[in-house]
Design a protein around this motif. Structure first.
Motif, PDB file in Angstrom:
ATOM      1  N   LEU A  63       6.748   3.688  12.564  1.00  0.00           N
ATOM      2  CA  LEU A  63       5.287   3.601  12.497  1.00  0.00           C
ATOM      3  C   LEU A  63       4.791   3.884  11.078  1.00  0.00           C
ATOM      4  O   LEU A  63       3.869   3.220  10.587  1.00  0.00           O
ATOM      5  N   ILE A  64       5.413   4.869  10.415  1.00  0.00           N
ATOM      6  CA  ILE A  64       5.042   5.166   9.031  1.00  0.00           C
ATOM      7  C   ILE A  64       5.336   3.979   8.132  1.00  0.00           C
ATOM      8  O   ILE A  64       4.497   3.555   7.330  1.00  0.00           O
ATOM      9  N   VAL A  65       6.538   3.435   8.257  1.00  0.00           N
ATOM     10  CA  VAL A  65       6.933   2.291   7.427  1.00  0.00           C
ATOM     11  C   VAL A  65       5.998   1.104   7.658  1.00  0.00           C
ATOM     12  O   VAL A  65       5.548   0.450   6.714  1.00  0.00           O
ATOM     13  N   PHE A  66       5.685   0.839   8.932  1.00  0.00           N
ATOM     14  CA  PHE A  66       4.797  -0.278   9.265  1.00  0.00           C
ATOM     15  C   PHE A  66       3.401  -0.055   8.688  1.00  0.00           C
ATOM     16  O   PHE A  66       2.797  -0.962   8.104  1.00  0.00           O
ATOM     17  N   GLY A  67       2.884   1.162   8.843  1.00  0.00           N
ATOM     18  CA  GLY A  67       1.555   1.472   8.323  1.00  0.00           C
ATOM     19  C   GLY A  67       1.488   1.352   6.812  1.00  0.00           C
ATOM     20  O   GLY A  67       0.516   0.817   6.258  1.00  0.00           O
ATOM     21  N   VAL A  68       2.528   1.831   6.127  1.00  0.00           N
ATOM     22  CA  VAL A  68       2.572   1.728   4.670  1.00  0.00           C
ATOM     23  C   VAL A  68       2.623   0.268   4.233  1.00  0.00           C
ATOM     24  O   VAL A  68       1.952  -0.146   3.283  1.00  0.00           O
ATOM     25  N   LEU A  69       3.434  -0.518   4.930  1.00  0.00           N
ATOM     26  CA  LEU A  69       3.544  -1.940   4.599  1.00  0.00           C
ATOM     27  C   LEU A  69       2.200  -2.641   4.764  1.00  0.00           C
ATOM     28  O   LEU A  69       1.787  -3.437   3.909  1.00  0.00           O
ATOM     29  N   MET A  70       1.477  -2.343   5.832  1.00  0.00           N
ATOM     30  CA  MET A  70       0.180  -2.979   6.071  1.00  0.00           C
ATOM     31  C   MET A  70      -0.876  -2.510   5.072  1.00  0.00           C
ATOM     32  O   MET A  70      -1.805  -3.242   4.759  1.00  0.00           O
ATOM     33  N   LEU A  71      -0.710  -1.305   4.550  1.00  0.00           N
ATOM     34  CA  LEU A  71      -1.628  -0.838   3.515  1.00  0.00           C
ATOM     35  C   LEU A  71      -1.537  -1.734   2.281  1.00  0.00           C
ATOM     36  O   LEU A  71      -2.514  -1.921   1.561  1.00  0.00           O
ATOM     37  N   GLY A  72      -0.360  -2.279   2.060  1.00  0.00           N
ATOM     38  CA  GLY A  72      -0.172  -3.179   0.927  1.00  0.00           C
ATOM     39  C   GLY A  72      -0.566  -4.604   1.215  1.00  0.00           C
ATOM     40  O   GLY A  72      -0.364  -5.480   0.381  1.00  0.00           O
ATOM     41  N   GLY A  73      -1.114  -4.863   2.411  1.00  0.00           N
ATOM     42  CA  GLY A  73      -1.553  -6.214   2.745  1.00  0.00           C
ATOM     43  C   GLY A  73      -0.606  -6.961   3.644  1.00  0.00           C
ATOM     44  O   GLY A  73      -0.797  -8.142   3.913  1.00  0.00           O
ATOM     45  N   GLY A  74       0.446  -6.286   4.116  1.00  0.00           N
ATOM     46  CA  GLY A  74       1.394  -6.935   5.012  1.00  0.00           C
ATOM     47  C   GLY A  74       2.121  -8.072   4.319  1.00  0.00           C
ATOM     48  O   GLY A  74       2.492  -7.970   3.147  1.00  0.00           O
ATOM     49  N   ARG A  99     -10.209  -0.923   5.224  1.00  0.00           N
ATOM     50  CA  ARG A  99      -8.983  -1.416   5.848  1.00  0.00           C
ATOM     51  C   ARG A  99      -7.816  -0.471   5.585  1.00  0.00           C
ATOM     52  O   ARG A  99      -6.994  -0.206   6.470  1.00  0.00           O
ATOM     53  N   ARG A 100      -7.756   0.052   4.370  1.00  0.00           N
ATOM     54  CA  ARG A 100      -6.651   0.932   4.019  1.00  0.00           C
ATOM     55  C   ARG A 100      -6.722   2.265   4.758  1.00  0.00           C
ATOM     56  O   ARG A 100      -5.689   2.837   5.118  1.00  0.00           O
ATOM     57  N   LEU A 101      -7.925   2.754   5.016  1.00  0.00           N
ATOM     58  CA  LEU A 101      -8.065   3.982   5.791  1.00  0.00           C
ATOM     59  C   LEU A 101      -7.628   3.764   7.242  1.00  0.00           C
ATOM     60  O   LEU A 101      -7.081   4.665   7.885  1.00  0.00           O
ATOM     61  N   LYS A 102      -7.867   2.564   7.759  1.00  0.00           N
ATOM     62  CA  LYS A 102      -7.429   2.250   9.120  1.00  0.00           C
ATOM     63  C   LYS A 102      -5.921   2.384   9.241  1.00  0.00           C
ATOM     64  O   LYS A 102      -5.406   2.991  10.192  1.00  0.00           O
ATOM     65  N   TRP A 103      -5.211   1.836   8.264  1.00  0.00           N
ATOM     66  CA  TRP A 103      -3.750   1.934   8.304  1.00  0.00           C
ATOM     67  C   TRP A 103      -3.266   3.330   7.945  1.00  0.00           C
ATOM     68  O   TRP A 103      -2.157   3.734   8.315  1.00  0.00           O
ATOM     69  N   ALA A 104      -4.112   4.097   7.247  1.00  0.00           N
ATOM     70  CA  ALA A 104      -3.768   5.483   6.964  1.00  0.00           C
ATOM     71  C   ALA A 104      -3.673   6.287   8.260  1.00  0.00           C
ATOM     72  O   ALA A 104      -2.829   7.174   8.403  1.00  0.00           O
ATOM     73  N   VAL A 105      -4.559   5.975   9.215  1.00  0.00           N
ATOM     74  CA  VAL A 105      -4.519   6.644  10.528  1.00  0.00           C
ATOM     75  C   VAL A 105      -3.188   6.352  11.228  1.00  0.00           C
ATOM     76  O   VAL A 105      -2.599   7.225  11.879  1.00  0.00           O
ATOM     77  N   VAL A 106      -2.710   5.121  11.099  1.00  0.00           N
ATOM     78  CA  VAL A 106      -1.413   4.756  11.684  1.00  0.00           C
ATOM     79  C   VAL A 106      -0.306   5.599  11.076  1.00  0.00           C
ATOM     80  O   VAL A 106       0.588   6.090  11.776  1.00  0.00           O
ATOM     81  N   ILE A 107      -0.355   5.802   9.771  1.00  0.00           N
ATOM     82  CA  ILE A 107       0.666   6.602   9.091  1.00  0.00           C
ATOM     83  C   ILE A 107       0.624   8.048   9.559  1.00  0.00           C
ATOM     84  O   ILE A 107       1.661   8.671   9.812  1.00  0.00           O
ATOM     85  N   VAL A 108      -0.576   8.620   9.675  1.00  0.00           N
ATOM     86  CA  VAL A 108      -0.715  10.008  10.139  1.00  0.00           C
ATOM     87  C   VAL A 108      -0.135  10.155  11.540  1.00  0.00           C
ATOM     88  O   VAL A 108       0.526  11.151  11.855  1.00  0.00           O
ATOM     89  N   THR A 109      -0.356   9.178  12.400  1.00  0.00           N
ATOM     90  CA  THR A 109       0.230   9.203  13.740  1.00  0.00           C
ATOM     91  C   THR A 109       1.753   9.207  13.670  1.00  0.00           C
ATOM     92  O   THR A 109       2.421   9.948  14.393  1.00  0.00           O
ATOM     93  N   GLY A 110       2.286   8.379  12.787  1.00  0.00           N
ATOM     94  CA  GLY A 110       3.734   8.346  12.621  1.00  0.00           C
ATOM     95  C   GLY A 110       4.285   9.664  12.113  1.00  0.00           C
ATOM     96  O   GLY A 110       5.352  10.118  12.557  1.00  0.00           O
TER      97      GLY A 110
END
Length: 285
Positions: free
Chosen positions: A126-137, A267-278
């Protein structure tokens, strides 16, 4: 994963994002790598001398790993600094930091034989996915430098994955002190980059005149961030440490979007929430 190990890696993540921000803001050439590496060598010399007593008992395998970490970290810093000159902090950094732990965790399980719980694996993914999406996927746009930034990020990520597992084995299985490991890395990198700095003397003088303080800060907090991670690796499996380090992306994205005005904060804060969950899943796994 213990609370102490968790806190140690999180603090290291803050330090890591901070020095990356400084390197991006300076945007100098390879002379910057020489300057902050030389400063690190001098600042941490007293600690290196203290731990240097361990060298008496070193065998050839120890020197091999010291030499290897010099090569891997030199490649990492040169590629990272070049990437920042040609791309955004909020794109190069997340791409690199997502590729690195993915490789590190894979190596830790396949090569070092470490075990992972289902929850820990889910958190890391989940962390890896969230970080990747922060960069635009994977939606890279042609002609705007995105593909070039992604290329540098992926290259840096490969160095991260390689040196993480290499250094983890050195400190955990060969008992090389983290301070000594990092100091030799800085010393070797300074020696390698000296010819480059000599050829760029004018740029080096200008860098010293305008950014000596920022370079000094990088020279202090960059080794500190990694020494803390290496120390955590002596009692915490790599597959926990590697993904948790990526919380530094949260701060880096905020610095890039707000301070450097790279935008797209919502958008980046949205994926930041995903990272925090991970991170939560990983820390309690």
């Amino acid at each position: 994963m213990t609370l102490f190990g968790f806190s140690l890696v999180l603090f290291a993540a803050v330090c890591h994002a901070s020095w990356n921000f400084l390197v991006k803001r300076i945007e100098a050439g390879p002379e910057l790598v020489f300057l902050f590496s030389a400063m690190s060598t001098l600042v941490y010399l007293p600690l290196a001398l203290w731990y240097g007593r361990d060298i008496i008992g070193f065998e050839p395998i120890h020197y091999l790993f010291l030499f290897g970490t010099v090569i891997l970290h030199t490649g990492y810093f040169v590629q990272l600094q070049t990437g920042y000159r040609h791309g955004d902090l909020s794109l190069v950094y997340p791409t690199a930091r997502s590729t690195g732990p993915l490789l590190s965790v894979s190596f830790a399980v396949l090569v070092l034989g470490e075990q992972a719980s289902v929850q820990a694996i889910a958190g890391g993914v989940l962390i890896v996915f969230g970080v990747l999406m922060l960069g635009g996927g994977l939606k890279a746009r042609r002609g705007d430098g995105t593909l070039k930034s992604l290329g540098f990020g992926l290259t840096v990520g490969c160095f991260i994955g390689a040196y993480t597992v290499w250094d983890a084995y050195a400190v955990a299985h060969l008992a090389i002190a983290p301070v000594l490991m990092d100091w030799f890395s800085n010393l070797g990198r300074t020696m390698i980059m000296t010819p480059v700095a000599l050829r760029r003397r004018a740029a080096l003088r200008l860098l010293w005149k305008n950014h000596w303080l920022e370079a000094l800060l990088v020279g202090i907090i960059s080794p500190l961030a990694y020494i803390l991670v290496l120390y955590a690796m002596t009692f915490t499996p790599v597959l926990y440490v590697a993904p948790l380090r990526e919380t530094s992306v949260l701060l880096a994205v905020l610095l890039g979007a707000i301070v450097l005005k790279e935008g797209d904060l919502k958008r980046r804060l949205k994926w930041a929430v995903v990272i925090v969950t991970g991170v939560t899943l990983l820390a309690t796994g």
